[in-house]
Design a protein around this motif. Sequence first.
Motif, PDB file in Angstrom:
ATOM      1  N   GLU A 132      -5.821  11.078   1.276  1.00 43.91           N
ATOM      2  CA  GLU A 132      -6.865  10.501   0.400  1.00 43.91           C
ATOM      3  C   GLU A 132      -6.265   9.489  -0.571  1.00 43.91           C
ATOM      4  O   GLU A 132      -6.855   8.438  -0.831  1.00 43.91           O
ATOM      5  CB  GLU A 132      -7.575  11.634  -0.356  1.00 43.91           C
ATOM      6  N   LYS A 133      -5.059   9.813  -1.057  1.00 48.15           N
ATOM      7  CA  LYS A 133      -4.419   8.883  -2.000  1.00 48.15           C
ATOM      8  C   LYS A 133      -3.961   7.594  -1.318  1.00 48.15           C
ATOM      9  O   LYS A 133      -3.967   6.534  -1.935  1.00 48.15           O
ATOM     10  CB  LYS A 133      -3.230   9.571  -2.677  1.00 48.15           C
ATOM     11  N   SER A 136      -7.312   5.621  -0.476  1.00 44.78           N
ATOM     12  CA  SER A 136      -7.978   5.062  -1.667  1.00 44.78           C
ATOM     13  C   SER A 136      -7.130   3.997  -2.353  1.00 44.78           C
ATOM     14  O   SER A 136      -7.606   3.282  -3.229  1.00 44.78           O
ATOM     15  CB  SER A 136      -8.277   6.183  -2.665  1.00 44.78           C
ATOM     16  N   GLU A 138      -4.397   4.736  -4.108  1.00 45.07           N
ATOM     17  CA  GLU A 138      -3.693   5.309  -5.272  1.00 45.07           C
ATOM     18  C   GLU A 138      -2.177   5.343  -5.037  1.00 45.07           C
ATOM     19  O   GLU A 138      -1.398   5.037  -5.930  1.00 45.07           O
ATOM     20  CB  GLU A 138      -4.231   6.728  -5.514  1.00 45.07           C
ATOM     21  N   ASN A 174     -10.688   3.513   9.386  1.00 43.51           N
ATOM     22  CA  ASN A 174     -10.789   2.800   8.103  1.00 43.51           C
ATOM     23  C   ASN A 174      -9.940   1.521   8.151  1.00 43.51           C
ATOM     24  O   ASN A 174      -9.586   1.046   9.235  1.00 43.51           O
ATOM     25  CB  ASN A 174     -10.376   3.732   6.957  1.00 43.51           C
TER      26      ASN A 174
END
Length: 551
Positions: A132-133, A136, A138, A174
């Motif tokens: 997820e990091k 995204s 991050e 993605n």
Amino acid sequence: MKYIDPVSTQSWKNLKLHFNEIKNVHLKDFFKTDTSRFNNFSFFFKNKMLIDFSKNRITRCTINYLLQLAREMNLEEEIQSMFSGKKINYTENRSVLHVLLRNRNKKTILVNGENIVSKVNYVLEKMKNFSEKVISGEIKGYTGKTITDIVNIGIGGSSLGPNMVIEALSPYKNHLNIHFVSNIDGTHINQVLKKINSKTTLFLVASKTFTTEETMINAYTARNWFLEKTGNIQFVKKHFIALSMNFLEVKKFGIIKDYYFEFWDWVGGRYSLWSSIGLSIILSIGFKNFVDLLSGANDMDQHFLNSDLEDNIPVILALISIWYNNFFKFETEAIFAYDQNLNKLATYLQQLNMESNGKSVSRNGIKVNWETGPIIWGEAGTNGQHAFYQLMHQGTKIIPSDFIAAVNTHDKLYDHHKRLFSHFLAQTKSLAFGKSIEELKENFLNEKMETKEIEKIVPFRIFEGNRPSNSFLFEKITPYNLGLLLSVYEHKVFTQGIIFNIFSFDQWGVELGKKAANNIFSILKENKAFNAISYDSSTRNLINAYYSWIK
Ligand code: F6P
């Protein structure tokens, strides 16, 4: 557990007699005599997957004898053994528990007295947070730039599974570009390095053992390239990730614990896409889709574990394959996915099947005198139709085939999909029923051809048919449905291994080549005339030819 040779069973003898009775019966006649043949020989699974196995050279009686064989071989007990964590990988003294990776409801399972469920959940959670990091933005590269590219460096099971799944589920992808490097041929890694930027790339070094030559050579090449670009060894920590069970070697490479995603010896390499080896999949399609993939596989696992053998999809498919391989002596099996995104499925299944069941010594340690794993090959439809289908329709060899398709496409484009789907249906129909002399003559007469001309041309245009296939139909290729399909094949291979009475979970056959290459590598490094008589004249002269041309 008593290991039984299949040929010593009563059912094997029955099957032999039965084979002589039905070997020449045509599929046309099976369909004529049983108007409910489709209903009798098909499975609908949760309204998600339809498997039609009616176009096989079998009767209810064949299935009954085959089921009797499965029972005589203690298949039900063997399935329980795998799911309960018994060390069924005997030659490596390991449990076989990839099924646990997809069972998110399981609370306890003991391996060497330790409950491993919490370990599985811990790594899954770690993969979720990390991915997820990265997705995204991050987690950033060493200069603070967002990550755009992921390079998975691994081979065999540490590459084929994730590579195949990512392509199969590309509509769910993605923004991250995922690259795979597996071959020790420098061209492979070079092609990828040319496309990426060190500032925005993460490298996943995927290797269960972390000692596989191809992977480690490629990983060190990537590391050297990265160091040349950055000039700072500290940055390796930010850009290299390990998917492995060997933390000692991972640490030596310079990868930190936070970036180490563990898996365990009870996950076989070719069954590892469900473990941390699947990190590239999560990075590509997101955690939720990965969980859907797991849950499709788990639903099929539960079906395999809990269904009676006669209703058990992987079992029936495995038995039919054994029937062809051992009684008809058809040597190969083909996989034709009428779905461009499933382009890599056949290659993936090649490893799954051939590395598992390519054995010729039984679990009792004796050479088998029956057939074990078939040769697996395939290609995405319709490309094969313009290459090798000629042999499939009219050649002297018969190739039982799996045809796979989805009713709905992710790429709606004019009437492409309807046409593709028509080919999917037409091929299994033509293979099964062919075209007789009478049908041909009638066609030609309708075309107003002269009788003499017709007689001349007919022998070359006959399609005998009677060529078997299974059809797998999905509403759409989704992560869940793909999970179902892959689990079907895994358990089909397992079932076959039990009935062949072989150990399906080791792969000693690939060791010989590895050692031989190491020895030859040390000779090539010497760079001088090679006359060792311990080597055959062919290999010796090839080595000397190498020396004479090397620049
Ligand atoms: O080809 C043999 C094999 O051991 C496979 O079973 C495995 O998938 C592959 O090598 C890679 O091994 P590792 O993940 O340990 O690098």
